[in-house]
Design an enzyme around this catalytic site. Structure first.
Site, PDB file in Angstrom:
ATOM      1  N   GLY A 350     -17.218 -19.720  23.055  1.00  0.00           N
ATOM      2  CA  GLY A 350     -17.430 -18.379  21.874  1.00  0.00           C
ATOM      3  C   GLY A 350     -17.963 -17.155  22.595  1.00  0.00           C
ATOM      4  N   PHE A 354     -24.825 -11.498  22.156  1.00  0.00           N
ATOM      5  CA  PHE A 354     -25.738 -11.319  23.485  1.00  0.00           C
ATOM      6  C   PHE A 354     -25.167 -12.008  24.939  1.00  0.00           C
ATOM      7  CE2 PHE A 354     -28.989 -11.005  20.150  1.00  0.00           C
ATOM      8  CZ  PHE A 354     -29.460  -9.759  20.607  1.00  0.00           C
ATOM      9  N   LYS A 371     -24.903 -20.036  28.138  1.00  0.00           N
ATOM     10  CA  LYS A 371     -24.688 -18.785  27.480  1.00  0.00           C
ATOM     11  C   LYS A 371     -24.998 -18.064  28.766  1.00  0.00           C
ATOM     12  CE  LYS A 371     -27.406 -17.104  23.871  1.00  0.00           C
ATOM     13  NZ  LYS A 371     -27.757 -16.965  22.691  1.00  0.00           N
ATOM     14  N   ASP A 468     -31.103 -14.757  12.200  1.00  0.00           N
ATOM     15  CA  ASP A 468     -29.535 -14.825  11.856  1.00  0.00           C
ATOM     16  C   ASP A 468     -29.031 -16.039  11.763  1.00  0.00           C
ATOM     17  OD1 ASP A 468     -27.062 -13.637  12.116  1.00  0.00           O
ATOM     18  OD2 ASP A 468     -27.220 -13.521  14.361  1.00  0.00           O
TER      19      ASP A 468
END
Ligand SMILES: *[C@@H]1O[C@H](CO)[C@@H](O)[C@H](O)[C@H]1NC(C)=O
Ligand SMILES: *[C@@H]1O[C@H](CO)[C@@H](O)[C@H](O)[C@H]1NC(C)=O
Ligand SMILES: *[C@@H]1O[C@H](CO)[C@@H](O)[C@H](O)[C@H]1NC(C)=O
Ligand SMILES: *[C@@H]1O[C@H](CO)[C@@H](O)[C@H](O)[C@H]1NC(C)=O
Ligand SMILES: *[C@@H]1O[C@H](CO)[C@@H](O)[C@H](O)[C@H]1NC(C)=O
Ligand SMILES: *[C@@H]1O[C@H](CO)[C@@H](O)[C@H](O)[C@H]1NC(C)=O
Length: 623
Positions: A350, A354, A371, A468
């Protein structure tokens, strides 16, 4: 009724549920008997036999009686349990006191249970013997000033006392112990009904201990009561008595504390009316908020002082130090390249704000998610530090785990546990996949997210606002357990302040509380708002603020409107085929409480957690 009034009413209703005073009564929903039937006569006889039974029969802290219902092929069972350190006389009088309450509050139900501060009584047409029951659960607690010594004492007691109680005698599965916490002593009791095996008792207490870890381990006193076992704890100068007194009176430390006295358990006079109990809640809230502020200021001062003493370290030094403290691994960039096939598109899971997330597999077969933060963004360093510093030390089953990191040149990588089932939005908003999410699974997800958020707000060492929270940030493991992810936007709030302002608004439209979206004010209550939106989305299978053709669908107005018109069926996702409609309705109510415009009216995550766990609300509903 207009929506604000309705919501206020709901709030009062829930507030009084949380503030439920002892005795707390839960009427069963398995069925009713007919008035003046033999069932009723048998029940009355059994319950009144408590006061006529020789008190010495209560010497093992329990009462057990059963009788066949004449003319029916049924048997009625009554069981009472008192705190293990009670003498026979006190035990009988505790049980006798509440026996009459259950007939008054649950006039026709075939089964019921009542919790008082120090005893539990239940009856049913089914035998309880040898069956572990952990519902309904009653949880209450009094906030405390957090200290490391208190934390350590609680941890010790929670870890060890269960085994001791479970291993008790065949008639008394009970243990109590005190641990010193600075100037204080923390005293804890754990107890099971005597019919359970050692293993069953251990399981029951394990459920209670987990609940305490999830909600209230930092509380100066509290109770978790379920039909088969109970856990009570408190400090000696503030023995937790009843949730109606969550805030300790000015300390009047007894010179030589003895065991907690039974007199202390005298019930406070029942509330005269709504306003009274509301006031108690208000006082509780106001006091705990000010306590929080005091803690925040103290922590802030300490941190400032520390910072002044230490020369500022480089980001890398700081990160590596944090990481090693938290037992995290530093990965080689080359390892990551090999594990992700040089960040190939086929491994991409995905793309977040950021950076992109990839799946990786180490030579030993272990899978992880990584990430890769976007370079050349001025926020990259901040984001990286945020995740590392905030999340490294947080271990909770409903938060995605950070396993390690990689720092090389301009590369900043964060390595997480791999969560196989992708994210919640891929399920609830997918016309086909949503059918696999029955109500039980959805409810489990709601509960898990609530636990994770509660942990962030209240239990984590520092206090964290996520900022978030949304469906795409809820990952699902192979058992569909939710794990909250993406802490790049999170802020510490106890170190910063409980309310903060930001010029850069980073949340996601549709989940952002009005005060945050418009003014950039964020607080734990803006997270609560996002949680409310999420709950309504899970129940309805609809996205908030979702464009359909030219029309913006506003989920909150849609739900409120149908709620007011009592068209609940319109709200619920048609692919949920469930008979537990009360649970669904309760989740809708809680969702609506969380999305109130006025942030002060929104409950805290602790209240949300307690509401989700308590089955008693219907009792407090003013008709
Ligand atoms: C208890 O009562 C319920 C409701 O009438 C009934 O469905 C159930 O079978 C009864 N249980 C027993 C063990 O008789
Ligand atoms: C059982 O009785 C209670 C109280 O009298 C009532 O509120 C409830 O609706 C009844 N339930 C059923 C299934 O009849
Ligand atoms: C049950 O008995 C009481 C007292 O004898 C009486 O007042 C009541 O009307 C009876 N109820 C029914 C449904 O028969
Ligand atoms: C919490 O701290 C305040 C201020 O230091 C103190 O007055 C109060 O007694 C403390 N409460 C508890 C439960 O320790
Ligand atoms: C603490 O526990 C120990 C052992 O159970 C007991 O001897 C002692 O009296 C307790 N202390 C207090 C203050 O109750
Ligand atoms: C309570 O009574 C039931 C039935 O009368 C019996 O099976 C059970 O063993 C008793 N429990 C205890 C702890 O004595």
């Amino acid at each position: 009724m207009d929506p604000p009034t309705l919501l206020l009413l709901l709030l009062l209703m829930f507030a009084s549920a949380i503030n439920a005073q002892f005795p707390a009564t839960y009427c069963g929903s398995t069925g009713n008997f007919t008035a003046n039937s033999t069932y009723q006569t048998t029940l009355t006889t059994l319950l009144s036999s408590i006061s006529t039974t020789n008190y010495l029969s209560f010497s093992y802290s329990f009462f057990n009686a059963s009788a066949p219902v004449s003319g029916a092929s049924e048997t009625l069972y009554v069981f009472g349990l008192c705190r293990g350190d009670f003498n026979a006389k006190d035990c009988r009088s505790c049980l006798d006191d509440i026996a009459s309450d259950m007939r008054r509050v649950c006039p026709l139900q075939k089964e019921a249970i009542v919790y008082k501060g120090n005893c539990i009584i239940r009856y049913s047409n089914a035998s309880f013997s040898g069956v572990v029951a952990t519902k309904p659960m009653y949880v209450a607690g009094a906030p405390a000033n957090f200290s490391d010594t208190f934390d350590a004492a609680m941890r010790k007691l929670l870890n060890s006392l269960g085994a001791e109680a479970a291993g008790g005698s065949s008639l008394k599965k009970y243990a109590s112990r005190n641990e010193s916490a600075g100037a204080d002593l923390v005293n804890m009791f754990m107890q099971c009904t005597p019919d359970l095996t050692e293993q069953q008792c251990s399981n029951c207490l394990g459920t209670g201990v987990q609940t305490i870890r999830d909600c209230c381990a930092a509380y100066a006193g509290g109770r978790v009561m379920v039909p088969s076992c109970l856990i009570l704890w408190g400090t000696y100068h503030n023995f937790f008595d009843s949730v109606s007194h969550p805030i300790p009176p000015p300390p009047t430390r007894a010179p030589a504390p003895t065991s907690p006295s039974h007199e202390a358990d005298v019930l406070p006079p029942p509330p005269v009316g709504k306003s009274n109990s509301t006031r108690t809640v208000m006082i509780a809230v106001v006091t705990s908020v000010s306590a929080l502020l005091v803690i925040a200021v103290v922590v802030l001062l300490k941190v400032k002082r520390k910072k002044e003493q230490q020369p500022r370290q480089s980001v890398e030094g700081e990160v590596v130090q944090e990481m090693s403290k938290a037992d995290l691994q530093q990965f080689d960039f080359s390892t990551i390249i090999a594990a992700t096939d040089n960040f190939s598109d086929s491994n991409k899971l995905g793309q977040g704000g950021f950076g992109a997330v990839y799946m990786g597999k180490l030579p030993n077969g272990r899978e992880f998610a990584v990430k890769r933060l976007s370079q050349n963004s001025s926020e990259m360093e901040v984001e990286f530090r945020n995740e590392v510093m905030l999340i490294a030390k947080q271990q909770h089953r409903n938060l995605v785990r950070l396993l390690g990191f990689c720092l090389e040149g301009v590369e900043r990588l964060l390595i997480y546990e791999f969560v196989p089932n992708s994210s919640l939005d891929k399920f609830i908003f997918d016309p086909e996949k949503r059918a696999n999410l029955n109500w039980d699974k959805r409810h489990k997800i709601i509960m898990g997210v609530a636990r994770g958020m509660l942990y962030l707000h209240e239990e984590s060492q520092v206090g964290i606002i996520h900022r978030d929270l949304k469906a795409s940030n809820i990952l699902l493991d192979s058992d569909m357990n939710p794990k909250i992810s993406d802490f790049g936007t999170a802020r510490l709030f106890k170190l910063d302040q409980t309310h903060a302002e930001t010029s850069r608004i980073v949340g996601t439209y549709g989940y952002m509380a009005p005060e945050y979206a418009m003014k950039g004010n964020f607080s734990v209550k803006s997270d609560v708002y996002s949680f409310g939106v999420l709950v309504l989305e899970i129940v309805s299978g609809r996205r908030n603020n979702h464009r359909i053709g030219n029309v913006m669908e506003d989920l909150i107005s849609y739900v409120s409107k149908n709620w007011r018109e009592r068209s609940i069926a319109n709200i619920i996702d048609p692919s949920i085929n469930s008979c537990s409609s009360t649970e669904i309705v309760r989740c809708i109510e809680i969702g609506l409480l969380c999305v109130q415009e006025n942030e002060a009216s929104r409950p805290t995550m602790l209240s949300v957690f307690l509401m989700l766990n308590s089955q008693s609300v219907a009792l407090q509903v003013p008709s």
